[in-house]
Design a protein around this motif. Structure first.
Motif, short mmCIF file in Angstrom:
data_model
loop_
_atom_site.label_atom_id
_atom_site.label_comp_id
_atom_site.label_asym_id
_atom_site.label_seq_id
_atom_site.Cartn_x
_atom_site.Cartn_y
_atom_site.Cartn_z
N SER A 157 0.83 -1.20 0.00
CA SER A 157 0.00 0.00 0.00
C SER A 157 0.87 1.25 0.00
O SER A 157 1.99 1.27 0.53
CB SER A 157 -0.93 0.00 1.21
OG SER A 157 -0.24 0.35 2.39
N GLU A 158 0.33 2.30 -0.58
CA GLU A 158 1.06 3.57 -0.64
C GLU A 158 1.44 4.10 0.75
O GLU A 158 2.60 4.48 0.98
CB GLU A 158 0.23 4.60 -1.40
CG GLU A 158 0.06 4.27 -2.88
CD GLU A 158 -0.91 5.19 -3.59
OE1 GLU A 158 -0.82 5.29 -4.83
OE2 GLU A 158 -1.76 5.80 -2.90
N TRP A 161 4.47 2.10 2.48
CA TRP A 161 5.81 2.42 1.98
C TRP A 161 6.19 3.85 2.35
O TRP A 161 7.35 4.14 2.66
CB TRP A 161 5.87 2.20 0.48
CG TRP A 161 7.25 2.36 -0.11
CD1 TRP A 161 7.64 3.27 -1.04
CD2 TRP A 161 8.42 1.58 0.19
NE1 TRP A 161 8.97 3.12 -1.34
CE2 TRP A 161 9.48 2.09 -0.60
CE3 TRP A 161 8.66 0.51 1.06
CZ2 TRP A 161 10.77 1.56 -0.56
CZ3 TRP A 161 9.96 -0.02 1.11
CH2 TRP A 161 10.98 0.50 0.32
N ALA A 162 5.24 4.75 2.34
CA ALA A 162 5.53 6.15 2.66
C ALA A 162 6.04 6.31 4.09
O ALA A 162 6.80 7.24 4.38
CB ALA A 162 4.29 7.01 2.45
N THR A 185 3.97 0.74 -5.43
CA THR A 185 2.89 0.97 -4.49
C THR A 185 1.53 0.81 -5.16
O THR A 185 1.38 1.00 -6.37
CB THR A 185 2.99 2.36 -3.85
OG1 THR A 185 2.98 3.35 -4.87
CG2 THR A 185 4.26 2.49 -3.03
N ALA A 187 -2.83 1.41 -4.73
CA ALA A 187 -3.89 2.20 -4.12
C ALA A 187 -4.97 1.30 -3.52
O ALA A 187 -5.19 0.16 -3.96
CB ALA A 187 -4.51 3.14 -5.15
#
Length: 301
Positions: A157-158, A161-162, A185, A187
């Motif tokens: 998922s975004e 990783w962020a 990544t 959504a």
């Protein structure tokens, strides 16, 4: 084969072996990498002491919860996706804290037993970035200098990783650097493989994901670390020591348990002892986990 009471008690005290179920055209298989033993009162610190006295079937002879460590292989024709990859070569013991023992390293052998080579895996999807889910994605393959799944895309998922900087600050810079070249990544709600969609949950990590596999009029929800033991199905309100944000994590577990109770729905608890596949059913006032009959490695997979 239906589980007898005695058989179920034994399964709750040992990690899962290779087990497989079919969903229409898809086959999903638990791929073992290792196991851990967790101290129940440290893992679920708000549980009353009498809970464990009343439920000894969940504890091994040392008084610990046994949990499985591994991945979920999703096959559709010649195509293959792997969700989580275990901890990799590892052996640890701790005198205090939730984790008493943990070991891993068997996942590649388990894949070989299923007739799959790592290079045949087109993508590896992660529920989250904790070490016991990413081990073989960064650790070199035996006798080599690259991870065994280096040809695959690494999907997550975004938001997960962020927020990797949190893990880097905790000493996991090497692991994150090993993943980075392959990461793509995803959504919320995106399809990543035929019949497989990612949904972002809440609480355990910033972008903890579940994967919903739909085929043949059924669906399977692989819910990662939303729950680590099947006893949590009965008590989703219990805080889990590893949850980063306990309140939304508990709210998510309540919604998840209700979702798992829907018709034609199978749950997959990657850490659930030798009962990784199951249904949620009502038993009086409480939902319970009813293990699903699943083929073992000795059966026709």
């Amino acid at each position: 084969m239906a589980y007898s009471t005695d058989d179920l008690v034994q399964r709750l005290k040992k990690p899962a072996g290779i087990r497989s179920v079919r969903l229409g055209d898809a086959k999903v298989t638990y791929v073992p990498d290792g196991a851990a033993r967790l101290r129940p009162r440290d893992l679920l610190p708000d549980t009353p002491g009498e809970v464990w006295d009343a439920r000894p079937e969940f504890l091994d002879t040392s008084g610990n919860l046994v949990v499985s460590i591994g991945g979920l292989l999703v096959e559709n024709g010649d195509r293959a996706l792997l969700i989580d990859v275990g901890i990799g070569p590892h052996d640890s013991h701790a005198s205090q804290g939730p984790v008493a023992t943990m070991h891993g390293g068997a996942l590649l052998d388990s894949l070989a037993a299923l007739g799959r080579r790592p290079e045949e895996i087109e993508a590896v999807a992660f529920t989250h970035l904790h070490p016991d889910h990413i081990g073989w994605a960064w650790h070199p393959a035996p006798g080599g200098d690259r991870p065994p799944f280096a040809r695959a895309d690494y999907l997550m998922s975004e938001p997960e990783w962020a927020h990797r900087g949190v893990l880097e600050a905790q000493g996991m810079s090497k692991e994150m650097a090993g993943l980075a070249p392959s990461v793509r990544t995803v959504a919320d709600g995106q399809e990543i493989f035929p019949g497989v969609r990612m949904r972002i949950g809440a609480g355990h990590t910033p972008g903890h994901a579940e994967y919903v596999i739909t085929s043949g009029g059924q669906r399977l929800i692989a819910f990662g670390d939303a729950m680590l033991s099947s006893i949590q199905v009965e008590h989703p309100e219990w805080p889990l020591a590893f949850d980063g944000d306990p309140v939304p994590a508990a709210d998510y577990r309540r919604r998840l348990v209700a979702d798992l109770a829907e018709p034609d729905t199978i749950g997959f608890g990657i850490h659930f002892a030798d009962v990784v596949f199951g249904h949620v059913r009502r038993d009086g006032d409480r939902p319970t986990w009813r293990p699903l009959d699943a083929s073992s490695v000795g059966d026709d997979l």
